[in-house]
Design a protein around this motif. Structure first.
Motif: not given
Ligand SMILES: Nc1nc2c(ncn2[C@@H]2O[C@H](COP(=O)(O)OP(=O)(O)OP(=O)(O)O)[C@@H](O)[C@H]2O)c(=O)[nH]1
Ligand SMILES: [Mg+2]
Length: 229
Positions: A8-11, A71-72, A101-102, A110-116
């Motif tokens: 996941g790439i967030g920010g 984020h949802a 990419e978020s 944050t990303f769910s650990p189920d997704l990334v």
């Protein structure tokens, strides 16, 4: 590679997530089979940008529109993103790496650990010297933090030494890297981190949907005609 790793790439908005993804894809696609999903709030601009710049070969990039709370879609109800990854994975079953990419979001996203499997968080210096001190899961706990746009530091009165001190204190042993995505400065260090992360990744980890026979029913549902008469 007999692994499939999701990153996941967030920010925050405009910190450089898409430019980073473009650079990663350009360098990594010789070695890995890559698929990418981009989240935008109201458009699919980022997917279009990556496609236009030929980040990856045809069909390997998919944009999802998340609506108001980006984020949802990466944390609470991840079905839109899971379906997109699964659809790409079915098209390219040799995929080694999936990047998600978020949409640009707030510091608590944050990303769910189920997704990334791993989270990279990107902030940029133009958001202010105090941002690293303001913390949040992305800044404090992400697997890798990138501080981008270091070329702009002199124009926005940001002292990079101070940022370095603050992040060393808040992140402890977790890595952070200063970059300029325009010139590519710092990207080599990110590639080293990625390489060692891929090498140490648990081989046994399987895609979440292993054993599942249909998509979850999100907007990308494929029609299964096998039962029709
Ligand atoms: N000066 C400078 N500009 C940069 C750098 N990295 C990205 N930019 C610029 O910053 C702007 C936003 O970059 P993007 O990659 O679209 O940022 P993003 O985080 O994907 O944006 P959203 O997805 O809309 O949240 C663009 O105009 C880029 O050209 C950098 O290191 N230095
Ligand atoms: Mg973007």
């Amino acid at each position: 590679m007999d692994k499939f790793i999701k990153i996941g790439i967030g920010g925050p908005v405009g910190s450089g997530k898409t430019h980073f993804l473009l650079r990663l894809c350009e360098v990594l696609q010789e070695k890995y089979s890559i698929i990418a999903v981009t989240n935008d709030i109201y458009t699919r601009e980022d997917a279009q940008f990556l496609t236009r710049h030929k980040a990856l070969p045809e069909g390997r990039i998919m944009g999802v529109e998340t609506g108001g709370c980006p984020h949802a879609a990466i944390r609470d109800d991840i079905s839109l993103n899971m379906d997109a990854i699964e659809l790409l994975y079915r098209k390219f079953p040799d995929a080694d790496l999936a990047f998600v990419e978020s949409g640009g979001d707030n510091l608590s996203a944050t990303f769910s650990p189920d997704l990334v499997d791993y989270q990279i968080y990107i902030i940029d210096v133009a958001q202010g010297e105090d941002i690293p001190r303001k913390g949040g899961m992305g800044i404090n706990r992400s697997d890798l933090l990138i501080v981008n746009k270091i070329d702009l530091a002199p124009y926005v009165d940001v002292n990079l030494k101070q940022v370095d001190t603050d992040l060393s204190a808040s992140r402890g042993p977790l890595p952070f890297i200063f970059t300029n995505m325009k010139t590519g400065e710092g990207v080599d260090r990110i590639l080293k981190w990625l390489e060692s992360t891929v090498n140490s990744h648990d081989k046994e980890k399987k895609p979440l949907w292993s054993g599942r026979t249909t998509l979850s029913g999100g907007m990308y549902k494929e029609h299964d005609h096998s039962h029709s008469h």
